[in-house]
Design a protein around this motif. Structure first.
Motif, short mmCIF file in Angstrom:
data_model
loop_
_atom_site.label_atom_id
_atom_site.label_comp_id
_atom_site.label_asym_id
_atom_site.label_seq_id
_atom_site.Cartn_x
_atom_site.Cartn_y
_atom_site.Cartn_z
N SER A 189 -1.23 -8.03 -7.17
CA SER A 189 0.13 -8.59 -7.07
C SER A 189 0.87 -7.96 -5.90
N LEU A 190 0.79 -6.64 -5.80
CA LEU A 190 1.55 -5.94 -4.75
C LEU A 190 0.95 -6.23 -3.37
N LEU A 191 -0.37 -6.43 -3.33
CA LEU A 191 -1.00 -6.82 -2.05
C LEU A 191 -0.52 -8.22 -1.65
N ALA A 192 -0.50 -9.13 -2.62
CA ALA A 192 -0.08 -10.50 -2.32
C ALA A 192 1.37 -10.54 -1.85
N PHE B 68 0.31 -1.03 0.89
CA PHE B 68 -0.16 -2.42 0.74
C PHE B 68 -0.06 -3.15 2.07
N GLU B 69 1.10 -2.99 2.72
CA GLU B 69 1.27 -3.66 4.02
C GLU B 69 0.26 -3.12 5.04
N ASN B 70 0.05 -1.80 5.03
CA ASN B 70 -0.94 -1.24 5.96
C ASN B 70 -2.33 -1.80 5.68
N HIS B 71 -2.65 -1.99 4.40
CA HIS B 71 -3.96 -2.56 4.07
C HIS B 71 -4.10 -3.97 4.67
#
Ligand code: ADP
Ligand code: MG
Length: 349
Positions: free
Chosen positions: A16-19, A281-284
């Motif tokens: 969820s947080l990645l999306a 998450f954003e860095n990923h």
């Protein structure tokens, strides 16, 4: 690759947080999960329900996206391999084969001259009696454990006689470390020598489940430097692309040991959403989608607490101050000890 469509295997809070981060970067997400109530359904653009071993569904999913990443390491290796023949999987599937298995993982780390707890492979009862110098210790299934699942504390040789261990599984026995602190390093690797590394995060566990995380950690400069250095060495050795986490133990004599590697975004890094200009998450997403690497800076010190089980009900009705950020994972079923949400509090002077 701006405007790419990203596939995410796994539909829990990490998915969820990645999306959510992907959306901010104009990246469309397809989440694949075997749970019809997967929380990431609420945050992604498209949701595909299927078994991780359903080859037809997995191929369909691969056709829908430009590349694939995953939110947890226990995706069957064969699944990742099938996808990787159709679309790139990042981080690479081979990494998972090592990190999924506590024994392979520890062997690799020791090969790099980085300390882990003392351990031995356990496949039969005799292996335990032969390794009694590792007691008191923790017997862990080599694969598929998380949040303390699949772990058994063994205090002494006397206890061995009464144990009922299913040797269909493989295990490792780890010597119990007298813990002073636990920390984690989260880093994002964009390519050889190209990293964004967050400062060490200090973690408190209860019943083997993460309870809270905070920055800054109260540890020496020497341990800060060593923990970052070791995490980078491991990232380079794995040729990792994306965000990963190295969990560490610090014992009473300030010795540092790697506990385990998570080849993915990590619960202890949730505070980076609010404490830093760029979250884990954003860095990923930036790393796997080959977007710009932006210098990552801390904006505020912070503390995060996990909200488990029915405790979530109290948080849903609360009012929050400007420095408090409540995240509800929107899980439909409340279960005891299940991670239902988290609260990050920024230390703003
Ligand atoms: P999981 O994969 O479930 O996160 P870990 O190996 O990280 O499993 O164990 C969970 C927690 O249990 C650790 O963070 C730590 O608090 C405790 N623990 C595990 N192994 C040891 C050990 N060898 N010595 C001391 N504490 C341990
Ligand atoms: Mg752990």
């Amino acid at each position: 690759m701006p405007n790419s469509v990203l596939g995410i295997l796994g539909g829990g809070q990490l998915g969820s947080l990645l999306a959510t981060s992907a959306k901010k970067l104009n990246i469309k997400t397809f989440v694949f999960s075997d749970d019809k109530n997967a929380p990431a359904k609420n945050f992604c653009d498209e949701f595909i329900l299927g078994d991780y071993k359903d080859e037809k569904k997995i191929k369909y999913f691969s056709d829908c996206v430009d590349l694939v990443t995953f939110e947890f390491e226990n995706i069957p290796f064969e699944t990742l391999n099938i996808i990787n023949k159709i679309k790139p999987v990042l981080p690479k599937p081979d990494i998972n084969r090592i990190v999924q298995n506590r024994l392979f993982e520890k062997d690799l780390i020791n090969k790099l001259n980085i300390n882990t707890t003392q351990y031995a492979a356990i496949n039969k009862i005799d292996d335990l009696t032969m390794n009694k110098d590792l007691l008191p210790g923790i017997l862990k299934t080599s694969m598929f454990g998380y949040d303390g699942k699949g772990q058994l504390k063994i205090n002494s040789v006397e206890e061995l006689a009464n144990l009922n261990i299913d040797f269909k599984n493989e295990y490792i026995l780890e010597k119990l470390v007298k813990l002073k602190k636990e920390i984690s390093i989260i880093l994002t690797r964009f390519g050889p020598g190209s990293f964004e590394v967050y400062e060490p995060i200090e973690n408190i566990h209860e019943d083997q489940i993460l309870k809270s995380s905070k920055i800054p950690s109260q540890i020496s400069t020497e341990l800060i430097d060593k923990s970052k250095k070791w995490a980078k060495i491991i990232g380079d050795e794995l040729d990792f692309i994306g965000t990963m986490c190295v969990e560490y133990f610090i014992d009473k004599n300030d010795n540092l040991f790697v506990n385990e590697i998570a080849p993915r975004v990590h619960n202890s890094g949730h505070l980076t959403i609010n404490s830093h200009n760029i979250s884990q998450f954003e860095n990923h997403i930036r790393a796997v989608c080959e977007l710009e690497k932006i210098p990552t800076k801390k904006l505020h010190d912070a503390e995060m607490i996990n909200i488990l089980g029915d405790n979530i009900v109290n948080y849903r009705n609360k009012k929050y101050a400007d420095n408090e950020f409540f995240f509800d994972y929107l899980k439909t079923e409340i279960k005891s000890k299940r991670k239902m949400g988290h609260l990050t509090t920024l230390k703003i002077q």
